[in-house]
Write an enzyme that holds these catalytic residues in place. Structure first.
Site, mmCIF file in Angstrom:
data_model
loop_
_atom_site.group_PDB
_atom_site.id
_atom_site.type_symbol
_atom_site.label_atom_id
_atom_site.label_comp_id
_atom_site.label_asym_id
_atom_site.label_seq_id
_atom_site.Cartn_x
_atom_site.Cartn_y
_atom_site.Cartn_z
ATOM 1 N N CYS A 124 32.083 12.108 30.536
ATOM 2 C CA CYS A 124 33.250 12.570 31.311
ATOM 3 C C CYS A 124 33.857 11.502 32.208
ATOM 4 C CB CYS A 124 32.863 13.782 32.141
ATOM 5 S SG CYS A 124 32.298 15.139 31.109
ATOM 6 N N LYS A 135 35.514 8.193 30.591
ATOM 7 C CA LYS A 135 36.702 8.405 29.738
ATOM 8 C C LYS A 135 37.807 9.133 30.509
ATOM 9 C CE LYS A 135 36.097 12.979 28.171
ATOM 10 N NZ LYS A 135 37.011 14.062 28.397
HETATM 11 C C1 UGA Z 1 30.987 15.091 35.931
HETATM 12 C C2 UGA Z 1 31.473 15.832 37.187
HETATM 13 O O1 UGA Z 1 30.517 15.644 38.247
HETATM 14 C C3 UGA Z 1 31.635 17.327 36.913
HETATM 15 O O2 UGA Z 1 32.148 17.994 38.065
HETATM 16 C C4 UGA Z 1 32.609 17.491 35.740
HETATM 17 O O3 UGA Z 1 32.804 18.855 35.410
HETATM 18 C C5 UGA Z 1 32.061 16.753 34.524
HETATM 19 O O4 UGA Z 1 31.890 15.357 34.846
HETATM 20 C C6 UGA Z 1 33.063 16.919 33.411
HETATM 21 O O5 UGA Z 1 34.209 16.491 33.586
HETATM 22 O O6 UGA Z 1 32.738 17.572 32.437
HETATM 23 P P1 UGA Z 1 28.599 14.859 34.747
HETATM 24 O O7 UGA Z 1 29.267 13.989 33.735
HETATM 25 O O8 UGA Z 1 27.650 15.922 34.294
HETATM 26 O O9 UGA Z 1 29.689 15.621 35.627
HETATM 27 O O10 UGA Z 1 27.769 13.901 35.691
HETATM 28 P P2 UGA Z 1 27.771 13.500 37.237
HETATM 29 O O11 UGA Z 1 26.743 14.264 37.956
HETATM 30 O O12 UGA Z 1 29.145 13.479 37.781
HETATM 31 O O13 UGA Z 1 27.250 11.997 37.135
HETATM 32 C C7 UGA Z 1 28.032 11.027 36.443
HETATM 33 C C8 UGA Z 1 27.401 9.665 36.538
HETATM 34 O O14 UGA Z 1 27.485 9.162 37.857
HETATM 35 C C9 UGA Z 1 25.925 9.606 36.151
HETATM 36 O O15 UGA Z 1 25.724 8.491 35.316
HETATM 37 C C10 UGA Z 1 25.227 9.452 37.479
HETATM 38 O O16 UGA Z 1 23.999 8.773 37.376
HETATM 39 C C11 UGA Z 1 26.238 8.640 38.265
HETATM 40 N N1 UGA Z 1 26.117 8.786 39.733
HETATM 41 C C12 UGA Z 1 26.279 9.993 40.316
HETATM 42 C C13 UGA Z 1 25.876 7.659 40.508
HETATM 43 O O17 UGA Z 1 25.747 6.528 39.998
HETATM 44 N N2 UGA Z 1 25.801 7.800 41.865
HETATM 45 C C14 UGA Z 1 25.944 9.000 42.481
HETATM 46 O O18 UGA Z 1 25.858 9.048 43.724
HETATM 47 C C15 UGA Z 1 26.177 10.124 41.681
#
Ligand code: UGA
Length: 460
Positions: free
Chosen positions: A269, A272
């Site tokens: 997500c 992209k």
């Molecule tokens: C993300 C959004 O958080 C959701 O709200 C959204 O619905 C979703 O995309 C989507 O558009 O479908 P997600 O892809 O499940 O959700 O993952 P996240 O929890 O956002 O994490 C994304 C990335 O950021 C991961 O690789 C995580 O390790 C990284 N991250 C997250 C960090 O490097 N630091 C942080 O503090 C938090």
């Protein structure tokens, strides 16, 4: 109500099972027959805590079933579109072809309703303007209305986020007027239990709803890249990014969440979606306004390169060296390896000639499929054995809780690179590890025992 969910990937499958959990009769459709067979047999095609439970409960209740045949969707009053919108192969924009072909296939089903009120509800992440364009197509069929209802679920928390969302966003062609009221009432009936539990519902125009979704993900990505840019600064001047994050996060205008520095964001997500947002802004002549998202993307990319570089610095060159990577999934509690920073770094190290072993509690099958030739090892102790350098790149609980004394006995050389700023440097240094962390100064000076060891708070 009778509901269909078209496209049962991550989003759609969870949505279908969650809607059955709310008491609706749900038919999930996908063109992938293997996926449909797995779901119909009660097997989750991906790792998601709590999903298999609600899937099986739905199937057992008789309220949930899956099909590949559009004709079976005819009884549905509401059709949810849960199709993927990946990055286009030829650029930054979103590939809407899955969504478009689903709409094509749905047309006959809609016509067969004979003018009975029918709602098509888009949940996919799409560029602004998509809903209006699609509504021009589906609303040609009498009785059919299109509403855009973006999804905000996080992998790892998908069931909870679907059944207890922060908010529901309804995007309509015209957000006010008698027609709007009828459309809103229909979706309210689907979400009655959530609304009764007090979940806020926001009604707005199509484009605004589309922008809510794009902005939310862009903001989250920006927050992560912001702290990662500060991490670069910390490395340069000798600061500690975890302390910076903790201190600035206590200001509730900033907030502590999504300030965990490290190897950056990945997944299906955030990467992209920010690129699609950039492409969409350019198409609408406001590319400069969202130009900073390119920098967000570049900072994110630099963290991966920096991790590989730091591994090289620690080893004095990676070629031929035994490296263990803890984590393959793009985040913990998921087996998703799409654009995973951990897997990307493992692959780059392998390309540079290192002998890399990757371990992960859930994502090894997907990892091995995505990176042919990758050495994977499911058992943590076996993976650590003989490592000259260990990298923590996905912060699964078992890696965050890793005992440095226990691990030191397994590896060939106790040398740790924490790519998620989740380990306590002093604790590892005291256990005899050469310890480096992204966003923190070289902590070799920390080997002096300390009186008290401050805990690192979870920032997620
Ligand atoms: C993300 C959004 O958080 C959701 O709200 C959204 O619905 C979703 O995309 C989507 O558009 O479908 P997600 O892809 O499940 O959700 O993952 P996240 O929890 O956002 O994490 C994304 C990335 O950021 C991961 O690789 C995580 O390790 C990284 N991250 C997250 C960090 O490097 N630091 C942080 O503090 C938090």
């Amino acid at each position: 109500m009778v509901i269909s969910v078209i496209g049962v990937g991550y989003l759609g499958a969870v949505h279908a099972a969650a809607m059955a959990e709310l008491g609706h009769e749900v038919i999930g459709l996908d063109i992938d027959a293997d996926r449909i067979a797995a779901l119909q047999a009660g097997r989750a095609p991906f790792h998601e805590p709590g999903f298999e439970e609600i899937l099986r409960r739905g199937l057992r209740s008789g309220r949930l079933r899956f099909t590949t045949d559009y004709a079976e969707l005819e009884p549905a009053e509401v059709h949810f579109l849960g199709l993927g919108t990946p990055q286009r192969k030829d650029g930054f924009g979103a590939d809407l072809s899955h969504l478009e072909s689903a709409i094509d296939s749905l047309r006959e089903v809609l016509a067969a309703r004979g003018g009975a009120p029918t709602l098509v509800v888009g949940k996919s992440t799409v560029p602004a303007g998509t809903a209006r364009r699609l509504s021009d197509q589906v609303e040609q069929v009498e009785g059919v209305q299109l509403l855009w209802n973006p999804e905000f679920l996080r992998e790892g928390f998908a069931v909870q986020d679907t059944l207890e969302p922060d908010r529901l966003v309804y995007g309509l062609r015209e957000p006010e007027g008698p027609q709007a009221e009828a459309v809103i009432a229909m979706l309210d009936a689907v979400y009655a239990a959530l609304l009764a539990a007090g979940v806020p519902r926001l009604v707005m125009g199509y484009e605004t709803a589309e922008l809510v979704k794009a902005s939310a993900n862009a903001f989250l990505a920006t927050k992560i890249s912001f702290i990662n840019a500060i991490a670069e600064m910390c490395e340069a001047v000798g600061g500690d990014v975890a302390d910076v994050a903790r201190a600035i996060g206590m200001d509730d205008r900033i907030g502590a969440k999504f300030l965990r520095a490290g190897v950056g964001f990945g997944g299906g997500c955030l990467p992209k979606d920010i690129r699609a947002f950039i492409a969409s802004a350019e198409e609408h002549g406001v590319g400069e306004s969202l130009g900073f998202l390119r920098e967000v993307d570049l900072i994110n990319e630099r963290r991966r390169a920096r991790t590989v570089e730091l591994a090289g610095e620690m080893l004095g060159g990676v070629e031929g060296r035994r490296i263990t990577v803890l984590g393959a999934a793009f985040k913990p509690d998921s087996d998703d390896v799409r654009d995973s920073p951990a897997l990307d770094v493992a692959d780059r190290l392998m390309q540079a000639g290192a002998r890399v072993t990757v371990t992960d509690p859930q994502a090894l099958a997907n990892a091995a499929q995505r990176v042919p030739g990758l050495t994977v090892e499911a058992e943590l102790a076996a993976a650590l054995r003989g490592a000259e350098l260990t990298l923590l790149l996905t912060e699964w609980r078992e890696y965050r809780d890793l005992d440095p004394v226990w691990a030191a006995d397994l590896v060939a050389v106790p040398r740790m690179l924490d790519g998620r700023t989740v380990l306590e440097p002093r604790r590892w240094a005291e256990a005899g590890w050469e310890f480096r962390s992204l966003g923190r100064a070289d902590s070799s000076a920390l080997q002096q025992p300390a009186a008290s060891i401050p805990a690192v708070p979870a920032l997620l």
